[in-house]
Design a protein around this motif. Structure first.
Motif, PDB file in Angstrom:
ATOM      1  N   MET A   1      14.774  31.699  53.355  1.00 34.13           N
ATOM      2  CA  MET A   1      15.070  32.917  52.592  1.00 34.13           C
ATOM      3  C   MET A   1      14.079  33.021  51.429  1.00 34.13           C
ATOM      4  O   MET A   1      14.263  32.447  50.363  1.00 34.13           O
ATOM      5  N   SER A   2      13.005  33.726  51.653  1.00 30.59           N
ATOM      6  CA  SER A   2      11.918  33.796  50.685  1.00 30.59           C
ATOM      7  C   SER A   2      12.382  34.403  49.367  1.00 30.59           C
ATOM      8  O   SER A   2      13.127  35.378  49.344  1.00 30.59           O
ATOM      9  N   GLY A   3      11.914  33.826  48.234  1.00 32.11           N
ATOM     10  CA  GLY A   3      12.237  34.350  46.921  1.00 32.11           C
ATOM     11  C   GLY A   3      13.655  34.096  46.484  1.00 32.11           C
ATOM     12  O   GLY A   3      14.126  34.710  45.533  1.00 32.11           O
ATOM     13  N   PHE A   4      14.334  33.190  47.152  1.00 32.44           N
ATOM     14  CA  PHE A   4      15.738  32.928  46.860  1.00 32.44           C
ATOM     15  C   PHE A   4      15.969  31.431  46.900  1.00 32.44           C
ATOM     16  O   PHE A   4      15.545  30.746  47.838  1.00 32.44           O
ATOM     17  N   SER A   5      16.648  30.907  45.871  1.00 35.01           N
ATOM     18  CA  SER A   5      16.986  29.483  45.875  1.00 35.01           C
ATOM     19  C   SER A   5      18.314  29.279  45.184  1.00 35.01           C
ATOM     20  O   SER A   5      18.761  30.107  44.379  1.00 35.01           O
ATOM     21  N   LEU A   6      18.959  28.169  45.525  1.00 34.98           N
ATOM     22  CA  LEU A   6      20.247  27.796  44.966  1.00 34.98           C
ATOM     23  C   LEU A   6      20.215  26.315  44.611  1.00 34.98           C
ATOM     24  O   LEU A   6      19.674  25.510  45.368  1.00 34.98           O
ATOM     25  N   ARG A   7      20.837  25.969  43.499  1.00 39.45           N
ATOM     26  CA  ARG A   7      21.092  24.575  43.177  1.00 39.45           C
ATOM     27  C   ARG A   7      22.547  24.458  42.739  1.00 39.45           C
ATOM     28  O   ARG A   7      22.989  25.174  41.839  1.00 39.45           O
ATOM     29  N   PHE A   8      23.286  23.564  43.385  1.00 32.06           N
ATOM     30  CA  PHE A   8      24.687  23.335  43.053  1.00 32.06           C
ATOM     31  C   PHE A   8      24.737  22.284  41.945  1.00 32.06           C
ATOM     32  O   PHE A   8      24.450  21.110  42.179  1.00 32.06           O
ATOM     33  N   LEU A   9      25.115  22.711  40.742  1.00 38.43           N
ATOM     34  CA  LEU A   9      25.139  21.809  39.591  1.00 38.43           C
ATOM     35  C   LEU A   9      26.481  21.112  39.419  1.00 38.43           C
ATOM     36  O   LEU A   9      26.626  20.272  38.540  1.00 38.43           O
ATOM     37  N   GLY A  10      27.470  21.465  40.263  1.00 36.90           N
ATOM     38  CA  GLY A  10      28.781  20.844  40.176  1.00 36.90           C
ATOM     39  C   GLY A  10      29.861  21.827  39.792  1.00 36.90           C
ATOM     40  O   GLY A  10      29.623  22.822  39.118  1.00 36.90           O
ATOM     41  N   HIS A  11      31.085  21.529  40.235  1.00 38.02           N
ATOM     42  CA  HIS A  11      32.251  22.385  40.035  1.00 38.02           C
ATOM     43  C   HIS A  11      31.904  23.802  40.517  1.00 38.02           C
ATOM     44  O   HIS A  11      31.515  23.957  41.670  1.00 38.02           O
ATOM     45  N   SER A  12      32.027  24.835  39.689  1.00 36.46           N
ATOM     46  CA  SER A  12      31.653  26.183  40.122  1.00 36.46           C
ATOM     47  C   SER A  12      30.304  26.614  39.569  1.00 36.46           C
ATOM     48  O   SER A  12      29.979  27.810  39.593  1.00 36.46           O
TER      49      SER A  12
END
Length: 263
Positions: A1-12
């Protein structure tokens, strides 16, 4: 998914980069949250640097956490449920905006629409009448042809059917204690939610991060800190759903499927 990123930092707490903007959901960035302790490492400052927009789903202390918001700076643009703005401004935050279900705001090329959520919106819990109160929310983020659903804390509701299809859904699968109160999704209901919103991919959140100090080392709590996203993935598979479950440990980048993976 170009130009899109996610990082899960914890909880919500998730860092999203979409539409040229950096968004942080329900920031919880410290070692303690009220009477709860963090059981995974505290996020490094660079993981929440450069935030353009903070989305707060509701007023509970493990979602609207004042010490974490202060780490971001009091001039950060913060979006709260309608009715909570005055209270948060009195805490010293300068750029606070309100939004209600069905309302939309923009930040550059990013559009954010508030959605319904079935959850207590009172700061101190569902049984109290004093103190700040505003409806709990979810959020739909759209840019560059992508649509991301951030559920916040919620149970299932009929309107979920009208939200999708979405490219990614951030779905809560547990909480911080040995039991779930009303207004939450467990792994089985989260799997149903993934189907209702037509999620092509889902990231299980709201698990594995916070615990009560006296319970964190019990056998039951150790299981509940680890098992919910795995049970969620099994429930999605058992239901015959087509959602890709993007299991991600707190603190890690989400491995998003590439377009060729969807072919």
């Amino acid at each position: 998914m170009s130009g899109f990123s996610l990082r899960f930092l914890g909880h919500s707490t998730v860092r999203l980069e979409l539409g040229g903007r950096v968004v942080l959901t329900d920031p919880v960035l410290t070692a303690r949250v009220g009477g709860l302790v963090r059981v995974v490492p505290v996020p490094a400052p660079e993981s929440y640097a450069g935030v353009d927009l903070v989305l707060l789903s509701h007023l509970h202390g493990d979602h609207l956490h004042l010490p974490s918001l202060r780490l971001l700076g009091e001039d950060t643009r913060i979006v709260v449920p309608r009715g909570a703005g005055t209270w948060l401004r009195k805490k010293g935050f300068e750029r606070v905006e309100e939004i209600a279900p069905g309302e939309t705001l923009t930040d550059g090329g990013l559009t954010v629409t508030a959605t319904e959520a079935v959850h207590s919106g009172h700061r101190w819990g569902p049984r109290l009448t004093h103190g700040p109160q505003s409806p709990a929310l979810g959020h739909l983020l759209e840019s560059d042809g992508k649509k991301i659903y951030v559920a916040g804390d919620t149970d299932l509701f009929d309107g979920m059917r009208g939200l999708g299809p979405v490219d990614v859904a951030l779905l809560p699968v547990w909480g911080w204690g040995p039991n779930l109160g009303p207004g939450h999704l467990d792994p089985a209901r989260a799997a149903r939610a993934a189907g209702l919103v037509g999620a092509r991919a889902a990231v299980p959140v709201h698990w594995g991060t916070l615990a009560l100090p006296g319970l964190r080392r019990t056998a039951r709590m150790r299981r509940l800190l680890a098992d919910p996203p795995r049970v969620f993935a099994a429930e999605v598979k058992a239901a015959g759903g087509t959602t890709d479950v993007l299991f991600t440990e707190p603190g890690a980048d989400v491995a998003l499927p590439s377009p060729k993976d969807r072919a």
